[in-house]
Design a protein around this motif. Sequence first.
Motif, PDB file in Angstrom:
ATOM      1  N   TYR A  81       0.754  -1.032  -0.386  1.00 16.10           N
ATOM      2  CA  TYR A  81      -0.375   0.266  -0.277  1.00 16.10           C
ATOM      3  C   TYR A  81       1.066   1.283   0.126  1.00 16.10           C
ATOM      4  O   TYR A  81       1.900   0.783   0.833  1.00 16.10           O
ATOM      5  CB  TYR A  81      -0.812   0.031   0.780  1.00 16.10           C
ATOM      6  N   LEU A  82       0.499   2.171  -0.718  1.00 16.73           N
ATOM      7  CA  LEU A  82       0.916   3.354  -0.891  1.00 16.73           C
ATOM      8  C   LEU A  82       0.084   4.992  -0.814  1.00 16.73           C
ATOM      9  O   LEU A  82      -0.543   4.570  -1.819  1.00 16.73           O
ATOM     10  CB  LEU A  82       2.047   3.565  -2.179  1.00 16.73           C
ATOM     11  N   LEU A  83       0.504   5.525   0.404  1.00 11.77           N
ATOM     12  CA  LEU A  83      -0.619   6.188  -0.101  1.00 11.77           C
ATOM     13  C   LEU A  83      -0.507   7.565   0.297  1.00 11.77           C
ATOM     14  O   LEU A  83       1.295   8.096   0.210  1.00 11.77           O
ATOM     15  CB  LEU A  83      -1.344   6.506   2.017  1.00 11.77           C
ATOM     16  N   GLN A  84      -0.537   8.626  -0.410  1.00 12.88           N
ATOM     17  CA  GLN A  84      -0.302   9.547  -1.357  1.00 12.88           C
ATOM     18  C   GLN A  84      -1.183  11.325  -1.204  1.00 12.88           C
ATOM     19  O   GLN A  84      -2.247  10.917  -1.606  1.00 12.88           O
ATOM     20  CB  GLN A  84       0.081   9.575  -2.527  1.00 12.88           C
ATOM     21  N   LEU A  85      -0.730  12.009  -0.253  1.00 14.99           N
ATOM     22  CA  LEU A  85      -1.599  13.357  -0.493  1.00 14.99           C
ATOM     23  C   LEU A  85      -1.017  14.435  -1.214  1.00 14.99           C
ATOM     24  O   LEU A  85       0.182  15.047  -1.705  1.00 14.99           O
ATOM     25  CB  LEU A  85      -1.490  14.364   0.677  1.00 14.99           C
ATOM     26  N   ASP A  86      -1.875  15.092  -2.312  1.00 14.98           N
ATOM     27  CA  ASP A  86      -1.592  15.953  -3.211  1.00 14.98           C
ATOM     28  C   ASP A  86      -0.988  17.263  -2.820  1.00 14.98           C
ATOM     29  O   ASP A  86      -0.251  17.376  -1.557  1.00 14.98           O
ATOM     30  CB  ASP A  86      -2.658  16.173  -4.042  1.00 14.98           C
ATOM     31  N   ASP A  87      -0.907  18.298  -3.521  1.00 14.28           N
ATOM     32  CA  ASP A  87       0.193  19.229  -3.580  1.00 14.28           C
ATOM     33  C   ASP A  87      -0.957  20.409  -2.978  1.00 14.28           C
ATOM     34  O   ASP A  87      -0.322  21.210  -2.763  1.00 14.28           O
ATOM     35  CB  ASP A  87       0.270  19.906  -4.510  1.00 14.28           C
ATOM     36  N   ALA A  88      -1.672  19.881  -2.600  1.00 12.94           N
ATOM     37  CA  ALA A  88      -2.872  21.010  -2.152  1.00 12.94           C
ATOM     38  C   ALA A  88      -2.667  20.540  -0.412  1.00 12.94           C
ATOM     39  O   ALA A  88      -3.141  21.546   0.714  1.00 12.94           O
ATOM     40  CB  ALA A  88      -4.113  20.392  -2.718  1.00 12.94           C
ATOM     41  N   SER A  89      -2.047  19.892  -0.193  1.00 14.70           N
ATOM     42  CA  SER A  89      -1.501  18.727   1.443  1.00 14.70           C
ATOM     43  C   SER A  89      -0.593  19.900   2.156  1.00 14.70           C
ATOM     44  O   SER A  89       0.618  20.074   0.964  1.00 14.70           O
ATOM     45  CB  SER A  89      -1.824  17.606   2.049  1.00 14.70           C
ATOM     46  N   SER A  90      -0.451  20.225   2.913  1.00 17.79           N
ATOM     47  CA  SER A  90       1.079  20.840   3.532  1.00 17.79           C
ATOM     48  C   SER A  90       1.542  19.644   4.035  1.00 17.79           C
ATOM     49  O   SER A  90       1.052  18.379   3.914  1.00 17.79           O
ATOM     50  CB  SER A  90       0.139  21.788   5.332  1.00 17.79           C
ATOM     51  N   ASP A  91       2.497  20.033   4.439  1.00 16.30           N
ATOM     52  CA  ASP A  91       4.113  19.059   4.828  1.00 16.30           C
ATOM     53  C   ASP A  91       3.688  18.545   5.966  1.00 16.30           C
ATOM     54  O   ASP A  91       3.731  17.288   6.628  1.00 16.30           O
ATOM     55  CB  ASP A  91       5.278  19.363   4.690  1.00 16.30           C
ATOM     56  N   SER A  92       2.771  19.193   7.098  1.00 21.69           N
ATOM     57  CA  SER A  92       2.066  18.977   8.268  1.00 21.69           C
ATOM     58  C   SER A  92       1.432  17.479   8.128  1.00 21.69           C
ATOM     59  O   SER A  92       1.106  16.347   9.154  1.00 21.69           O
ATOM     60  CB  SER A  92       1.948  19.729   9.168  1.00 21.69           C
ATOM     61  N   GLU A  93       0.359  17.832   6.970  1.00 23.12           N
ATOM     62  CA  GLU A  93      -0.692  17.193   6.711  1.00 23.12           C
ATOM     63  C   GLU A  93       0.300  15.589   6.143  1.00 23.12           C
ATOM     64  O   GLU A  93      -0.191  13.942   6.721  1.00 23.12           O
ATOM     65  CB  GLU A  93      -1.348  16.948   5.779  1.00 23.12           C
ATOM     66  N   ARG A  94       1.437  15.212   6.128  1.00 26.30           N
ATOM     67  CA  ARG A  94       1.421  14.349   5.573  1.00 26.30           C
ATOM     68  C   ARG A  94       2.658  13.555   6.347  1.00 26.30           C
ATOM     69  O   ARG A  94       2.437  12.260   6.935  1.00 26.30           O
ATOM     70  CB  ARG A  94       2.791  14.505   4.231  1.00 26.30           C
TER      71      ARG A  94
END
Length: 352
Positions: free
Chosen positions: A91-104
């Motif tokens: 499993y690989l989870l990814q947040l897009d560029d609208a998300s912040s580094d803190s969210e990642r």
Amino acid sequence: MRTSKFACRGLNYGLCLLIVAVCLLLFATVSRLNIPNVSYATNNDVVPKKVVVSKGQIYPPVFAYWIFGTKGENKKMMRLLKAIYHPRNQYLLQLDDASSDSERMDLALLIKSHMVFEEFGNVNVVGKSYGINKMGSSSLSASLHAAALLLKLNEDWDWFITLSSSDYPLMTQDDILHVFMSLPTYLNFIHFTNKTLRNEQRNMNQIVVDPSLHYEKSTPLYFAVEARDTPDAFKIFRESQLLDMSHYDTMMEIGAAFARPFGENDLVLEKIDDLVLNRSLNGFVQGEWCSSSNLEINETTKVSKIEEDMCLIYGNIDVVKPTIFGIKLRTQLDEIVNSGRYRTSQCQFQLV
């Protein structure tokens, strides 16, 4: 007057343009691979345990899941992850560029807080984002990039499945693994149709540039004034339209493995968890690998502790227990494969 030589001289202009576009897409994908943006959801001094799964015709396949989300969707992604989790898979989870580094970082810490993920070491989070325009070629590049990262993490998987945070399973993971056990691995299940509308045909002749291929933030597409001839070296297919998934009975009649779109607190999800997946709100979907029969339970044991521990004291991860949904779908697909009603040379059928 001197003229510069053009590499596509003598070729059809439309074909030449297509070659250039594909080269740019591949270049962007390869360039993203040079970014060390995958991090285990663990401490730097802890190496995730690698669980060896049995492979072969008598064993279930291995899926590689890419779960893609955006700002504020950590909880949705976690709910989806638990609903489709199995130790065999990657499993690989990814947040897009609208998300912040803190969210990642929060997402990675959330993964780390679950001992099951730590035990099997098969859940990873992309630590850095980049520009993705869902209407452009950068979306395809992101999918290729995710597949390449999953191959770097563990190359021993059979099918690549992409899901958004708005997707949700309509079958247990044991069901889906059971369905794919008898299928040849060269089959694909891309949603498509060859019915191209007239206005869509016009859009296919338009020249489009996607700057998001080269930027960290999503950028609007550029549309050229010039148009190209309709490509004739290959057949054109478009993505099929999604059905309305707001009614539970409709979804169950379709017999699909996944559906979309769902909101974070959609009441239909609770119904699916209860009637189909047999999953509690914060728990995993039970199966041969994760069952309350593996755990000694007394009256003082907390429910949350039961849900966590019954998957730590896991059973056989090479055996699946399908329900009636999985058995029915496997029978249907086996009939399609055995009858030869599919083609490997071009897209002609939508199996699921």
